[in-house]
Design a protein around this motif. Structure first.
Motif, PDB file in Angstrom:
ATOM      1  N   ILE A  77      -1.811  23.224 -17.613  1.00 14.01           N
ATOM      2  CA  ILE A  77      -0.471  22.626 -17.499  1.00 14.01           C
ATOM      3  C   ILE A  77       0.191  23.078 -16.197  1.00 14.01           C
ATOM      4  CG2 ILE A  77       1.858  22.652 -18.494  1.00 14.01           C
ATOM      5  CD1 ILE A  77       0.429  22.735 -21.283  1.00 14.01           C
ATOM      6  N   GLU A  78       0.094  24.370 -15.887  1.00 13.26           N
ATOM      7  CA  GLU A  78       0.686  24.872 -14.643  1.00 13.26           C
ATOM      8  C   GLU A  78      -0.001  24.289 -13.413  1.00 13.26           C
ATOM      9  OE1 GLU A  78       2.167  29.318 -15.931  1.00 13.26           O
ATOM     10  OE2 GLU A  78       0.012  28.947 -15.768  1.00 13.26           O
ATOM     11  N   ILE A  79      -1.308  24.139 -13.487  1.00 12.93           N
ATOM     12  CA  ILE A  79      -2.047  23.579 -12.351  1.00 12.93           C
ATOM     13  C   ILE A  79      -1.675  22.115 -12.153  1.00 12.93           C
ATOM     14  CG2 ILE A  79      -4.329  23.030 -11.427  1.00 12.93           C
ATOM     15  CD1 ILE A  79      -5.363  25.499 -13.031  1.00 12.93           C
ATOM     16  N   VAL A  80      -1.613  21.344 -13.240  1.00 11.13           N
ATOM     17  CA  VAL A  80      -1.223  19.928 -13.136  1.00 11.13           C
ATOM     18  C   VAL A  80       0.191  19.835 -12.565  1.00 11.13           C
ATOM     19  CG1 VAL A  80      -0.686  17.846 -14.451  1.00 11.13           C
ATOM     20  CG2 VAL A  80      -2.789  19.101 -14.925  1.00 11.13           C
ATOM     21  N   ARG A  81       1.089  20.658 -13.050  1.00 13.85           N
ATOM     22  CA  ARG A  81       2.466  20.652 -12.546  1.00 13.85           C
ATOM     23  C   ARG A  81       2.488  20.948 -11.043  1.00 13.85           C
ATOM     24  NH1 ARG A  81       5.643  24.120 -16.010  1.00 13.85           N
ATOM     25  NH2 ARG A  81       6.102  22.311 -17.263  1.00 13.85           N
ATOM     26  N   SER A  82       1.620  21.835 -10.577  1.00  4.99           N
ATOM     27  CA  SER A  82       1.579  22.159  -9.150  1.00  4.99           C
ATOM     28  C   SER A  82       1.068  20.984  -8.312  1.00  4.99           C
ATOM     29  CB  SER A  82       0.711  23.395  -8.904  1.00  4.99           C
ATOM     30  OG  SER A  82      -0.667  23.089  -9.016  1.00  4.99           O
ATOM     31  N   HIS A  83       0.423  20.017  -8.955  1.00  7.62           N
ATOM     32  CA  HIS A  83      -0.043  18.805  -8.262  1.00  7.62           C
ATOM     33  C   HIS A  83       1.013  17.700  -8.287  1.00  7.62           C
ATOM     34  CE1 HIS A  83      -3.954  20.742  -8.362  1.00  7.62           C
ATOM     35  NE2 HIS A  83      -4.336  19.854  -7.479  1.00  7.62           N
ATOM     36  N   GLU A  84       2.219  18.076  -8.648  1.00  7.52           N
ATOM     37  CA  GLU A  84       3.373  17.183  -8.619  1.00  7.52           C
ATOM     38  C   GLU A  84       3.217  15.937  -9.496  1.00  7.52           C
ATOM     39  OE1 GLU A  84       4.370  16.515  -4.510  1.00  7.52           O
ATOM     40  OE2 GLU A  84       4.548  18.656  -4.121  1.00  7.52           O
ATOM     41  N   VAL A  85       2.585  16.108 -10.648  1.00  5.05           N
ATOM     42  CA  VAL A  85       2.533  15.027 -11.626  1.00  5.05           C
ATOM     43  C   VAL A  85       3.866  15.037 -12.351  1.00  5.05           C
ATOM     44  CG1 VAL A  85       1.418  14.161 -13.709  1.00  5.05           C
ATOM     45  CG2 VAL A  85       0.040  15.156 -11.885  1.00  5.05           C
ATOM     46  N   THR A  86       4.511  13.895 -12.422  1.00  2.43           N
ATOM     47  CA  THR A  86       5.817  13.814 -13.071  1.00  2.43           C
ATOM     48  C   THR A  86       5.650  13.662 -14.572  1.00  2.43           C
ATOM     49  OG1 THR A  86       5.877  11.424 -12.784  1.00  2.43           O
ATOM     50  CG2 THR A  86       6.871  12.763 -11.041  1.00  2.43           C
ATOM     51  N   GLU A  87       6.751  13.845 -15.272  1.00  2.31           N
ATOM     52  CA  GLU A  87       6.741  13.635 -16.722  1.00  2.31           C
ATOM     53  C   GLU A  87       6.895  12.150 -17.005  1.00  2.31           C
ATOM     54  OE1 GLU A  87      10.045  16.081 -17.818  1.00  2.31           O
ATOM     55  OE2 GLU A  87       8.811  17.890 -17.867  1.00  2.31           O
ATOM     56  N   LEU A  88       6.314  11.711 -18.102  1.00  4.55           N
ATOM     57  CA  LEU A  88       6.478  10.334 -18.554  1.00  4.55           C
ATOM     58  C   LEU A  88       7.639  10.334 -19.539  1.00  4.55           C
ATOM     59  CD1 LEU A  88       5.452   7.388 -18.686  1.00  4.55           C
ATOM     60  CD2 LEU A  88       4.056   8.101 -20.629  1.00  4.55           C
ATOM     61  N   LYS A  89       8.727   9.668 -19.172  1.00  5.07           N
ATOM     62  CA  LYS A  89       9.914   9.655 -20.029  1.00  5.07           C
ATOM     63  C   LYS A  89      10.223   8.265 -20.558  1.00  5.07           C
ATOM     64  CE  LYS A  89      12.052  13.598 -17.787  1.00  5.07           C
ATOM     65  NZ  LYS A  89      13.142  14.094 -16.980  1.00  5.07           N
ATOM     66  N   SER A  90      10.115   7.261 -19.702  1.00  5.55           N
ATOM     67  CA  SER A  90      10.442   5.905 -20.136  1.00  5.55           C
ATOM     68  C   SER A  90       9.165   5.155 -20.471  1.00  5.55           C
ATOM     69  CB  SER A  90      11.217   5.159 -19.041  1.00  5.55           C
ATOM     70  OG  SER A  90      10.412   5.043 -17.892  1.00  5.55           O
ATOM     71  N   LYS A  98      -2.825   8.723 -12.425  1.00  4.13           N
ATOM     72  CA  LYS A  98      -2.542   9.950 -11.660  1.00  4.13           C
ATOM     73  C   LYS A  98      -2.912  11.180 -12.488  1.00  4.13           C
ATOM     74  CE  LYS A  98       0.139  12.588  -8.757  1.00  4.13           C
ATOM     75  NZ  LYS A  98      -0.352  13.082  -7.533  1.00  4.13           N
ATOM     76  N   MET A  99      -2.580  11.136 -13.770  1.00  4.54           N
ATOM     77  CA  MET A  99      -2.904  12.252 -14.656  1.00  4.54           C
ATOM     78  C   MET A  99      -4.431  12.420 -14.759  1.00  4.54           C
ATOM     79  SD  MET A  99      -1.562  14.688 -16.381  1.00  4.54           S
ATOM     80  CE  MET A  99       0.122  14.315 -16.756  1.00  4.54           C
ATOM     81  N   GLU A 100      -5.150  11.327 -14.959  1.00  2.34           N
ATOM     82  CA  GLU A 100      -6.610  11.405 -15.061  1.00  2.34           C
ATOM     83  C   GLU A 100      -7.225  11.910 -13.750  1.00  2.34           C
ATOM     84  OE1 GLU A 100      -7.901   8.016 -18.277  1.00  2.34           O
ATOM     85  OE2 GLU A 100      -7.351   7.324 -16.273  1.00  2.34           O
ATOM     86  N   ASP A 101      -6.748  11.396 -12.630  1.00  2.00           N
ATOM     87  CA  ASP A 101      -7.263  11.834 -11.328  1.00  2.00           C
ATOM     88  C   ASP A 101      -7.023  13.326 -11.122  1.00  2.00           C
ATOM     89  OD1 ASP A 101      -8.016   9.226 -10.807  1.00  2.00           O
ATOM     90  OD2 ASP A 101      -6.352   8.816  -9.431  1.00  2.00           O
ATOM     91  N   THR A 102      -5.852  13.793 -11.514  1.00  2.00           N
ATOM     92  CA  THR A 102      -5.509  15.209 -11.353  1.00  2.00           C
ATOM     93  C   THR A 102      -6.378  16.079 -12.248  1.00  2.00           C
ATOM     94  OG1 THR A 102      -3.230  14.627 -10.785  1.00  2.00           O
ATOM     95  CG2 THR A 102      -3.634  16.896 -11.507  1.00  2.00           C
ATOM     96  N   LEU A 103      -6.529  15.696 -13.507  1.00  3.53           N
ATOM     97  CA  LEU A 103      -7.343  16.488 -14.435  1.00  3.53           C
ATOM     98  C   LEU A 103      -8.796  16.551 -13.974  1.00  3.53           C
ATOM     99  CD1 LEU A 103      -5.818  15.223 -17.786  1.00  3.53           C
ATOM    100  CD2 LEU A 103      -5.547  17.494 -16.779  1.00  3.53           C
ATOM    101  N   GLU A 104      -9.276  15.451 -13.434  1.00  7.38           N
ATOM    102  CA  GLU A 104     -10.636  15.422 -12.907  1.00  7.38           C
ATOM    103  C   GLU A 104     -10.753  16.313 -11.675  1.00  7.38           C
ATOM    104  OE1 GLU A 104     -13.256  11.931 -11.071  1.00  7.38           O
ATOM    105  OE2 GLU A 104     -12.580  11.526 -13.128  1.00  7.38           O
ATOM    106  N   ALA A 105      -9.775  16.224 -10.778  1.00  2.00           N
ATOM    107  CA  ALA A 105      -9.809  17.000  -9.532  1.00  2.00           C
ATOM    108  C   ALA A 105      -9.755  18.506  -9.790  1.00  2.00           C
ATOM    109  CB  ALA A 105      -8.653  16.590  -8.626  1.00  2.00           C
ATOM    110  N   ILE A 106      -8.996  18.916 -10.796  1.00  2.06           N
ATOM    111  CA  ILE A 106      -8.884  20.357 -11.070  1.00  2.06           C
ATOM    112  C   ILE A 106      -9.985  20.842 -12.012  1.00  2.06           C
ATOM    113  CG2 ILE A 106      -6.401  20.346 -10.665  1.00  2.06           C
ATOM    114  CD1 ILE A 106      -6.017  20.651 -13.724  1.00  2.06           C
TER     115      ILE A 106
END
Length: 180
Positions: free
Chosen positions: A41-54, A67-75
């Motif tokens: 969670i901290e690593i994803v947050r450091s990749h500037e993934v925003t929260e899904l609110k709407s 973006k979330m999938e790309d980030t999880l794959e990259a890390i």
């Protein structure tokens, strides 16, 4: 026998190991202000993934998920951690959906990424949007695209077709139809 290093005395192996230990210790002191055991969670947050609110705009939701999938794959987050990590970033109105999903699952069951993704897409992407993407996938042809451009577009579209997301053979069959 003459010393092959000239006047340089040979050092015993233990002094080399001691030097490595000193270097490692010094490096750890320098890095002491940095956390070495970050959560995903901290690593994803450091990749500037925003929260899904709407939940209203299908294109924004789709881009957020990509973006979330790309980030999880990259890390290199393990696949069995994806659903748990992603749900932390679901807030606001979207969080109500996730809470109801959790309550509907047996407490001991673990949701795979594939199952989570399917439920997510079904809920957040309107039937007309999914139908449009499915049609785009099934009608997609290489045309003037290079193989690299074809592959990129094909994979992006395949993510939104339920029949091929988890079926590599179906993706191969569809790709063969789409190639020139």
């Amino acid at each position: 026998m003459a010393n092959p290093g000239g006047n340089v005395p040979q050092q015993p192996c233990s002094s080399i190991i001691g030097g490595i230990q000193q270097f490692t210790s010094a490096l750890m002191n320098v890095l002491s202000g940095h956390r070495l055991n970050w959560t995903y969670i901290e690593i994803v947050r450091s990749h500037e993934v925003t929260e899904l609110k709407s939940v209203g705009n299908c294109e924004e939701v789709k881009q957020w998920l990509e973006k979330m999938e790309d980030t999880l794959e990259a890390i290199k987050c393990p696949l069995n951690e994806w659903a748990n990590t992603v749900t932390f970033f679901i807030k606001g109105d979207a969080r109500s959906w996730w809470k109801s999903m959790k309550e509907s699952c047996p407490p001991s069951s673990w949701m795979t990424w594939s199952a989570f993704r399917k439920c997510f897409i079904t809920y957040f992407l309107s039937p007309s949007y999914r139908l449009r993407k499915r049609h785009e996938y099934l009608e997609f042809r290489q045309g003037d695209l290079s193989i690299t451009e074809f592959d990129s577009t094909f994979r992006r579209l395949a993510k939104y077709h339920d029949g091929t997301y988890d079926n590599p053979q179906a993706q191969i069959d569809q790709a063969m139809l789409a190639l020139n």
